[in-house]
Design a protein around this motif. Structure first.
Motif, mmCIF file in Angstrom:
data_model
loop_
_atom_site.group_PDB
_atom_site.id
_atom_site.type_symbol
_atom_site.label_atom_id
_atom_site.label_comp_id
_atom_site.label_asym_id
_atom_site.label_seq_id
_atom_site.Cartn_x
_atom_site.Cartn_y
_atom_site.Cartn_z
ATOM 1 N N SER A 13 46.481 49.318 54.072
ATOM 2 C CA SER A 13 45.690 49.200 52.850
ATOM 3 C C SER A 13 46.416 48.348 51.812
ATOM 4 O O SER A 13 45.814 47.498 51.143
ATOM 5 C CB SER A 13 45.398 50.587 52.281
ATOM 6 N N LEU A 14 47.737 48.549 51.693
ATOM 7 C CA LEU A 14 48.516 47.775 50.719
ATOM 8 C C LEU A 14 48.601 46.312 51.118
ATOM 9 O O LEU A 14 48.457 45.413 50.282
ATOM 10 C CB LEU A 14 49.909 48.388 50.581
ATOM 11 N N TRP A 15 48.852 46.057 52.407
ATOM 12 C CA TRP A 15 48.873 44.658 52.858
ATOM 13 C C TRP A 15 47.513 44.000 52.620
ATOM 14 O O TRP A 15 47.429 42.809 52.281
ATOM 15 C CB TRP A 15 49.199 44.588 54.345
ATOM 16 N N ALA A 16 46.453 44.777 52.837
ATOM 17 C CA ALA A 16 45.099 44.241 52.697
ATOM 18 C C ALA A 16 44.723 43.968 51.253
ATOM 19 O O ALA A 16 43.660 43.405 50.985
ATOM 20 C CB ALA A 16 44.086 45.221 53.307
ATOM 21 N N GLN A 17 45.572 44.355 50.312
ATOM 22 C CA GLN A 17 45.371 43.974 48.917
ATOM 23 C C GLN A 17 46.351 42.874 48.490
ATOM 24 O O GLN A 17 45.986 41.987 47.731
ATOM 25 C CB GLN A 17 45.536 45.197 48.017
ATOM 26 N N ALA A 18 47.568 42.934 48.995
ATOM 27 C CA ALA A 18 48.578 41.950 48.588
ATOM 28 C C ALA A 18 48.227 40.543 49.048
ATOM 29 O O ALA A 18 48.352 39.577 48.284
ATOM 30 C CB ALA A 18 49.944 42.365 49.141
ATOM 31 N N TRP A 19 47.772 40.396 50.280
ATOM 32 C CA TRP A 19 47.453 39.042 50.764
ATOM 33 C C TRP A 19 46.185 38.472 50.136
ATOM 34 O O TRP A 19 46.170 37.283 49.767
ATOM 35 C CB TRP A 19 47.365 39.037 52.291
ATOM 36 N N PRO A 20 45.097 39.227 50.007
ATOM 37 C CA PRO A 20 43.942 38.671 49.277
ATOM 38 C C PRO A 20 44.283 38.273 47.841
ATOM 39 O O PRO A 20 43.689 37.343 47.297
ATOM 40 C CB PRO A 20 42.922 39.814 49.317
ATOM 41 N N ALA A 21 45.235 38.966 47.213
ATOM 42 C CA ALA A 21 45.646 38.555 45.862
ATOM 43 C C ALA A 21 46.203 37.142 45.888
ATOM 44 O O ALA A 21 45.936 36.335 44.983
ATOM 45 C CB ALA A 21 46.683 39.530 45.300
ATOM 46 N N GLY A 28 42.053 29.976 42.513
ATOM 47 C CA GLY A 28 41.835 29.862 41.079
ATOM 48 C C GLY A 28 41.164 31.059 40.456
ATOM 49 O O GLY A 28 40.870 31.038 39.246
ATOM 50 N N SER A 29 40.935 32.117 41.230
ATOM 51 C CA SER A 29 40.318 33.336 40.683
ATOM 52 C C SER A 29 41.436 34.261 40.202
ATOM 53 O O SER A 29 41.700 35.317 40.796
ATOM 54 C CB SER A 29 39.465 34.025 41.756
ATOM 55 N N TRP A 30 42.092 33.878 39.120
ATOM 56 C CA TRP A 30 43.317 34.561 38.716
ATOM 57 C C TRP A 30 43.082 35.960 38.189
ATOM 58 O O TRP A 30 43.900 36.850 38.433
ATOM 59 C CB TRP A 30 44.063 33.710 37.680
ATOM 60 N N GLN A 31 41.991 36.186 37.484
ATOM 61 C CA GLN A 31 41.748 37.536 36.982
ATOM 62 C C GLN A 31 41.492 38.491 38.141
ATOM 63 O O GLN A 31 42.003 39.616 38.158
ATOM 64 C CB GLN A 31 40.565 37.551 36.011
ATOM 65 N N GLU A 32 40.728 38.041 39.130
ATOM 66 C CA GLU A 32 40.502 38.868 40.308
ATOM 67 C C GLU A 32 41.808 39.097 41.056
ATOM 68 O O GLU A 32 42.082 40.202 41.542
ATOM 69 C CB GLU A 32 39.477 38.200 41.230
ATOM 70 N N ALA A 33 42.621 38.059 41.161
ATOM 71 C CA ALA A 33 43.907 38.183 41.848
ATOM 72 C C ALA A 33 44.794 39.208 41.145
ATOM 73 O O ALA A 33 45.446 40.036 41.799
ATOM 74 C CB ALA A 33 44.612 36.829 41.906
ATOM 75 N N LEU A 34 44.793 39.148 39.823
ATOM 76 C CA LEU A 34 45.631 40.071 39.059
ATOM 77 C C LEU A 34 45.142 41.507 39.223
ATOM 78 O O LEU A 34 45.945 42.439 39.403
ATOM 79 C CB LEU A 34 45.613 39.672 37.586
ATOM 80 N N GLU A 35 43.834 41.692 39.211
ATOM 81 C CA GLU A 35 43.282 43.034 39.397
ATOM 82 C C GLU A 35 43.600 43.573 40.786
ATOM 83 O O GLU A 35 43.942 44.754 40.948
ATOM 84 C CB GLU A 35 41.770 43.010 39.158
ATOM 85 N N ALA A 61 53.648 38.807 38.874
ATOM 86 C CA ALA A 61 54.728 38.115 38.166
ATOM 87 C C ALA A 61 54.360 36.663 37.898
ATOM 88 O O ALA A 61 54.549 36.152 36.781
ATOM 89 C CB ALA A 61 56.019 38.190 38.984
ATOM 90 N N GLN A 62 53.821 35.982 38.891
ATOM 91 C CA GLN A 62 53.509 34.563 38.725
ATOM 92 C C GLN A 62 52.378 34.336 37.730
ATOM 93 O O GLN A 62 52.470 33.471 36.848
ATOM 94 C CB GLN A 62 53.150 33.939 40.078
ATOM 95 N N ILE A 63 51.311 35.097 37.836
ATOM 96 C CA ILE A 63 50.171 34.891 36.938
ATOM 97 C C ILE A 63 50.548 35.193 35.494
ATOM 98 O O ILE A 63 50.216 34.417 34.576
ATOM 99 C CB ILE A 63 48.964 35.744 37.373
ATOM 100 N N SER A 244 44.010 24.646 31.735
ATOM 101 C CA SER A 244 43.233 25.363 30.726
ATOM 102 C C SER A 244 42.148 26.212 31.378
ATOM 103 O O SER A 244 41.925 27.367 30.994
ATOM 104 C CB SER A 244 42.615 24.370 29.740
ATOM 105 N N THR A 245 41.466 25.649 32.367
ATOM 106 C CA THR A 245 40.427 26.389 33.089
ATOM 107 C C THR A 245 40.995 27.612 33.790
ATOM 108 O O THR A 245 40.375 28.678 33.819
ATOM 109 C CB THR A 245 39.745 25.465 34.113
ATOM 110 N N LEU A 246 42.203 27.465 34.334
ATOM 111 C CA LEU A 246 42.848 28.572 35.033
ATOM 112 C C LEU A 246 43.396 29.631 34.075
ATOM 113 O O LEU A 246 43.634 30.767 34.488
ATOM 114 C CB LEU A 246 43.996 28.035 35.893
ATOM 115 N N GLY A 247 43.622 29.233 32.836
ATOM 116 C CA GLY A 247 44.237 30.153 31.880
ATOM 117 C C GLY A 247 45.750 30.094 31.888
ATOM 118 O O GLY A 247 46.414 31.030 31.428
#
Length: 339
Positions: A13-21, A28-35, A61-63, A244-247
């Motif tokens: 379950s954890l791997w299945a969240q870390a890699w999609p992030a 470029g979907s940074w808010q989704e990646a952060l969530e 950390a990167q975002i 700018s688009t990416l934030g």
């Protein structure tokens, strides 16, 4: 695959969240990646599965660093930290997180230091394979930015050959960014242009906005340093729009400084600063904000000696003698009381 915990393996379950992030970040979907990353981090807090921890915190950390939220970035770095003898699947994302936060700060020597353990890993097949861990371009770029051009060249060549053999376009683009910097550092601006244009061509049709912005930023920096100010202005504006688009506020501000240093279509600003050239204004703004000479040099892609030269002229033009007076002059101008 499902990213929720459904009476199955917490580890999966954890791997299945870390890699999609990471995928969401690349797209470029940074808010989704952060969530996604934050959900993984929250689940990890009570799971005690240590070897997933660096991977879960890398994206956060990167975002946060790219957004300029240094407190949150540092929190994720602390959570991702590992020792010298951990598994590669822990050591590599931990090192990448440190290096990419350092790169966002403009601290390229720290980026080199962060990735040094990855360079020394003896069994390299999975670590060096294009498309898995995007670390070679970050390391080589930091070498160039710390004036270790020949070392960067020797390091980069085998990775370029491997990426070419695999036909891995995004890796070729990222490595091409560094090759462009190396070529320009050796004085061949025409060939450097070709390297950057080829890197952008590799990204054509790929939905990778951050990679494209990063290539354009390096391209624009290189053109400005070579005196091609109008061309640099166009490329840097492309980079700025993408950031700018990416934030990515950190790099929007760096693009603005590069554009100010180029001096094309920029206003002369407040009265006291109107006596300075575009390059002098860029140096003055960084130093007034507390940057060291080394940091200002890295930000503007110039030598420390050039920064020192500009500071001497800035002090003479403004009738001041210290960094404190320079910062005070900026405050006065911001308040509208400058002369």
């Amino acid at each position: 695959m499902p990213t929720g915990y459904r009476m199955g393996s917490t580890r999966i379950s954890l791997w299945a969240q870390a890699w999609p992030a990471r995928t969401q970040f690349a797209l470029g979907s940074w808010q989704e990646a952060l969530e996604t990353a934050e959900r993984a981090a929250a689940r990890l807090a009570g799971a005690g599965i240590e070897f997933v921890r660096p991977m879960a915190h890398w994206t956060g950390a990167q975002i946060h660093a790219l957004r300029g939220d240094w407190e949150s970035a540092d929190h994720h770095l602390r959570q991702s930290a590992v020792g010298l003898h951990h598994y590669e699947v822990m050591a590599v994302p931990a090192a990448l997180a440190r290096a990419q936060v350092a790169e966002a700060r403009g601290e390229y020597a720290r980026a080199v230091e962060a990735l040094a353990p990855v360079v020394r890993v003896p069994h390299r097949a999975c670590i060096d394979e294009p498309g898995l861990w995007p670390w070679p371009d970050v390391y080589a770029n930091a070498l160039v930015m710390t004036h270790r051009v020949e070392e960067a060249d020797a390091f980069l060549t085998p990775y370029e050959k491997l990426a070419e053999a695999r036909g891995h376009r995004s890796t070729l683009a990222r490595l091409g960014l560094v090759r462009g910097r190396i070529t320009a550092a050796r004085g061949d601006v025409t060939a450097a242009r070709e390297r950057f244009e080829t890197a952008l061509a590799h990204l054509a049709g790929l939905p990778l906005p951050y990679d494209r912005a990063r290539v354009n930023f390096a391209y624009g920096q290189t053109l400005r340093r070579a005196g091609k100010r109008r061309d640099a202005d166009t490329v840097l504006k492309n980079a700025r729009d993408a950031y700018s688009t990416l934030g990515a506020r950190t790099y929007v501000e760096r693009c603005d400084r590069e554009l100010q240093a180029g001096g094309v279509n920029s206003s002369r600003g407040v009265p006291a600063l109107s006596r300075l050239t575009a390059q002098e204004r860029a140096v003055a703004r960084l130093v007034a904000a507390g940057a060291s000479n080394q940091r200002a040099a890295s930000e503007l892609f110039i030598s420390v000696k050039t920064v020192q030269y500009h500071l001497t002229r800035i002090y003479a033009k403004l009738g001041i003698r210290s960094r404190g007076e320079l910062a005070a002059r900026f405050r006065e101008d911001a308040d509208g009381t400058g002369r």
